[in-house]
Design a protein around this motif. Structure first.
Motif, PDB file in Angstrom:
ATOM      1  N   ASP A 151      16.431  -0.414  -2.256  1.00 41.17           N
ATOM      2  CA  ASP A 151      15.198  -0.301  -3.025  1.00 41.17           C
ATOM      3  C   ASP A 151      14.422  -1.603  -2.873  1.00 41.17           C
ATOM      4  N   PHE A 152      13.231  -1.518  -2.296  1.00 41.87           N
ATOM      5  CA  PHE A 152      12.413  -2.713  -2.087  1.00 41.87           C
ATOM      6  C   PHE A 152      11.823  -3.259  -3.382  1.00 41.87           C
ATOM      7  N   GLU A 153      11.821  -2.461  -4.433  1.00 37.29           N
ATOM      8  CA  GLU A 153      11.316  -2.899  -5.746  1.00 37.29           C
ATOM      9  C   GLU A 153       9.912  -3.481  -5.648  1.00 37.29           C
ATOM     10  N   SER A 167       8.936   5.173   1.058  1.00 37.66           N
ATOM     11  CA  SER A 167       9.893   6.007   0.325  1.00 37.66           C
ATOM     12  C   SER A 167      11.000   5.180  -0.317  1.00 37.66           C
ATOM     13  N   PHE A 168      11.161   3.934   0.149  1.00 43.93           N
ATOM     14  CA  PHE A 168      12.128   3.023  -0.451  1.00 43.93           C
ATOM     15  C   PHE A 168      11.444   2.006  -1.372  1.00 43.93           C
ATOM     16  N   ASN A 169      10.263   2.395  -1.872  1.00 47.14           N
ATOM     17  CA  ASN A 169       9.574   1.655  -2.934  1.00 47.14           C
ATOM     18  C   ASN A 169       9.034   0.312  -2.468  1.00 47.14           C
ATOM     19  N   SER A 170       8.560   0.266  -1.215  1.00 47.33           N
ATOM     20  CA  SER A 170       7.837  -0.930  -0.769  1.00 47.33           C
ATOM     21  C   SER A 170       6.344  -0.720  -0.973  1.00 47.33           C
ATOM     22  N   ASN A 171       5.630  -1.809  -1.054  1.00 42.78           N
ATOM     23  CA  ASN A 171       4.175  -1.780  -1.222  1.00 42.78           C
ATOM     24  C   ASN A 171       3.544  -2.124   0.128  1.00 42.78           C
ATOM     25  N   VAL A 172       3.322  -1.095   0.945  1.00 42.00           N
ATOM     26  CA  VAL A 172       2.859  -1.312   2.317  1.00 42.00           C
ATOM     27  C   VAL A 172       1.332  -1.323   2.376  1.00 42.00           C
ATOM     28  N   HIS A 173       0.799  -2.355   3.016  1.00 40.36           N
ATOM     29  CA  HIS A 173      -0.621  -2.368   3.388  1.00 40.36           C
ATOM     30  C   HIS A 173      -0.679  -2.309   4.905  1.00 40.36           C
ATOM     31  N   SER A 174      -1.421  -1.371   5.441  1.00 44.67           N
ATOM     32  CA  SER A 174      -1.504  -1.220   6.883  1.00 44.67           C
ATOM     33  C   SER A 174      -2.953  -1.294   7.350  1.00 44.67           C
ATOM     34  N   GLU A 175      -3.126  -1.811   8.552  1.00 41.98           N
ATOM     35  CA  GLU A 175      -4.442  -1.899   9.172  1.00 41.98           C
ATOM     36  C   GLU A 175      -4.308  -1.507  10.641  1.00 41.98           C
ATOM     37  N   VAL A 176      -5.225  -0.648  11.096  1.00 37.48           N
ATOM     38  CA  VAL A 176      -5.258  -0.234  12.497  1.00 37.48           C
ATOM     39  C   VAL A 176      -6.569  -0.721  13.107  1.00 37.48           C
TER      40      VAL A 176
END
Length: 209
Positions: free
Chosen positions: A145-147, A176-185
């Protein structure tokens, strides 16, 4: 042939005095010396910096989307190098939630793969052009869990080495493992690290207090 030594470049504040640490993982053909030059542009002033060196400048021999057997035993060895380094940093007194990660290309793939297999609360992570490793992803091996750990993933479209579909699939799994992902393409971006990506890393991951 592709087994890795314990060569680790250290710079920044000494681990004994630092309250935070970062593991910086170079790409194929790169070096620990190359990747640590990013410290001149990132907000890492309060960190102990660790950059492991891959033997023959490659963490594993084939594409990150090749059948896994083709990349063994190098892949397991590379993941072991990162795991041993993280354990050493923790033993030195810096907890996981104050450990950061950054990787580019092959190093970004290795970073995300290590994190997904060992999800917990980390300080944050940056993956410049990378995705989870495997011809098909074996989600059963990902756990924890990335919390809310912040993760930045940036990539070009198209990229000659990292398909956007794999980046998107990786983002979904990490979330799905509770990380807060910011992505840029970035459309048409070269396979390199741009100043826009550096700025994003400082904005989302290496925030100055």
């Amino acid at each position: 042939m592709y087994l890795h030594s314990k060569q680790v470049l250290t710079t920044g504040i000494s681990v004994e005095k630092a309250k935070k640490a970062i593991v910086m993982i170079h790409g194929r053909g790169g070096s620990s010396q190359d990747i640590v030059t990013l410290k001149e542009h990132l907000n890492l002033k309060e960190m102990a910096i660790f950059a492991p060196q891959a033997s023959q400048r490659s963490w594993y021999p084939y594409s990150f989307m090749a059948p896994e057997v083709q990349n063994q035993p190098a892949l397991d060895s590379a993941l072991g190098v990162i795991n041993d380094l993280v354990q050493d940093i923790e033993k030195a007194g810096i907890p996981a939630d104050s450990i950061y990660f950054l990787g580019f290309s092959q190093g970004a793939c290795l970073t995300l793969e290590y994190l997904a297999r060992n999800a917990k609360k980390y300080g944050g992570a940056v993956a410049f052009t990378g995705g989870l490793i495997g011809e098909t992803l074996i989600t059963e091996r990902y756990k924890g869990d990335f919390e809310g750990t912040p993760i930045l993933i940036s990539t070009g479209n198209p990229d000659p080495h990292v398909p956007l579909t794999r980046v998107q699939e990786s983002i979904s799994i990490l979330k799905s493992f509770n990380s807060n992902v910011h992505s840029e393409v970035f459309n048409g971006k070269q396979h390199s690290i741009s100043f826009e990506e550096i700025n994003l890393a400082n904005q989302y991951i290496f925030k100055e207090n």
